[in-house]
Scaffold this motif. Structure first.
Motif: not given
Length: 487
Positions: A368-378, A391-398, A337-343, A365-366
């Protein structure tokens, strides 16, 4: 100045202005005034170069080269090509004409001599013996000059003097048969070797320069101040603004003061606040202090890194608030996640529109990565409530807003960390940082160390220039004058 030169270099002859159209004075400037300006420029140049050598451990000279698409580059290529074509014509004539070649050999001898160290006594003797220009002139006169034999000695001498990084290029010289191409390459590689020698000398002298740097820079700046008394005006305004901020902050915390015995803000506190202001400098409304100009590029780079780090930590905090308990414990999630954010945030600090666009993309992107992590976790990709996603998308945009509460909170914590570093704390030994700063601790420590080094060196060099300004700002007029007179 550099941008002007680049613009001129990139212009075609038709783009260049006519000198007759310039509104310039008809007379020459006074000699004394021109001399003073040249002395001042020389003083500034020497000061900047010495400071860069001492402060920048990676400082090195690069071989001079003009951009191939610039006017300077095109003119240089044409002139060089004419010279080498003329040499080719001379050497191809019957009998060969060695007039240009003799000039080149003399230049090669001088360049090789400049690379010799005092201990190269035998090599210097060989150089004088083999490249004896009077003897070579006689050989030319009698038609007995062996140019390739001389070139063989030159390349062997270069091989014994060059740095290991130049070995392949020197070896390649031995495979060249055409005399013109050989001489051209000898000159090119010798130019690189001269640059290598300069950089080696700088590295060798750096420990000695470090011992003398403070006194040297202080002396040079005093010389500039003597020639240009207004050279502290921006510094004065910079410290005055910091003193006003620190005085206001001091009065706001009067119930828990840590003042000096007079109940005034401490000079070190004012200086630290002034240095912190450099990390959020607005060039549109402020003139950069003269005493920190030599470190402006480094401080601007730290400011950029700080900007990205604050946004990165803010995104981590917002993501953790929504899904932290579920995904933050997963192996490798935070690092990815940090790598994606920094890039995505890289380069977004210069324009507001770029930052808005980067944060909008980052929100997707965040998620998407959360969704992929949840899928990998089952947990399944469809387990994210739409309300939480929006909510998260709006908070990050702000986060593009400077007064965003999350960004402000993280920014204040980072500023506090850096301020503690200036006050004497070691970034590597600082107490445990609150979440999410602990996740970026290594980057924070690196930033704090670099910032602290710049500040401490600057304060050591320019402390005597800051002291009277701070006395004037912090002491009543009568006491400030008394303190100044007692020095």
């Amino acid at each position: 100045m550099s941008s002007q030169r680049e613009d001129a270099a990139g212009a075609s002859p038709a783009d260049l202005p006519s000198l007759e159209t310039l509104d310039s004075p008809t007379g020459s400037p006074p000699a004394a005034s021109l001399s003073s300006l040249m002395e001042l420029e020389n003083c500034v140049s020497n000061l900047s170069l010495a400071h860069e050598i001492v402060v920048n451990r990676d400082f090195h000279f690069k071989p001079p080269s003009a951009a191939t698409n610039s006017l300077e580059g095109r003119v240089k290529d044409i002139v060089y090509q004419v010279f080498w074509d003329s040499l080719q014509e001379q050497l191809s004539s019957d009998p060969p004409n060695y007039s240009h070649a003799l000039v080149l050999l003399q230049e090669v001898k001088a360049m090789l001599a400049s690379l010799l160290l005092p201990g190269h006594v035998r090599l210097r003797s060989q150089l004088d013996e083999v490249l004896d220009m009077e003897l070579i002139q006689q050989q030319v006169h009698h038609g007995a000059l062996h140019l390739h034999r001389l070139a063989g000695f030159i390349t062997s001498t270069m091989a014994s003097l060059c740095a290991p990084v130049r070995d392949p290029e020197v070896r390649a010289l031995r495979d060249l048969k055409d005399p013109v191409e050989l001489l051209r390459e000898i000159f090119r590689v010798l130019g690189l070797m001269k640059t290598d020698m300069v950089n080696f000398t700088i590295q060798s002298l750096r420990p000695h320069l470090l011992q003398q740097a403070v006194q040297y820079e202080r002396l040079k700046f005093q010389q500039i101040l003597d020639k240009q008394p207004a050279s502290l005006d921006n510094t004065d305004a910079w410290l005055q603004a910091a003193a006003s901020e620190e005085t206001a902050a001091f009065r706001a915390r009067r119930d828990f003061p840590r003042p000096d015995s007079r109940g005034l803000p401490r000079p070190t506190a004012v200086l630290n606040r002034a240095y912190m202001c450099l990390l959020r400098w607005d060039p549109r409304h402020q003139n950069y202090p003269e005493t920190v100009l030599m470190d402006r590029a480094r401080l601007d780079d730290l400011s950029r890194r700080l900007h990205v780090l604050v946004l990165e930590a803010s995104v981590l905090l917002l993501t953790s608030a929504q899904f932290g308990g579920v995904v933050f414990s997963l192996r490798g999630f935070v690092a990815k996640l940090r790598q994606s954010v920094a890039a995505l945030l890289e380069g977004s600090h210069t324009r507001e529109a770029d930052l808005k666009r980067a944060l909008l993309e980052l929100g997707g992107t965040v998620l998407q990565q959360v969704t992929e992590a949840l899928s990998a976790r089952g947990g399944g990709g469809g387990g994210l409530p739409q309300e939480s996603q929006d909510l998260l998308r709006g908070q990050i945009s702000d986060l593009w807003k400077n007064n965003n509460p999350v960004r402000t909170l993280i920014g204040e914590r980072v500023q506090g960390f850096l301020l503690a570093t200036l006050q004497g704390g070691s970034p590597k030994r600082s107490p445990e940082l609150p979440f999410p700063l602990g996740l970026v601790r290594a980057e924070l420590a690196e930033l704090g160390t670099a910032f602290g080094q710049i500040v401490r060196f600057n304060q050591t060099v320019f402390g005597p220039f800051y002291a009277p300004i701070l006395r004037k700002l912090l002491l009543p007029p009568g006491e400030a004058e008394t303190a100044e007179d007692s020095r």
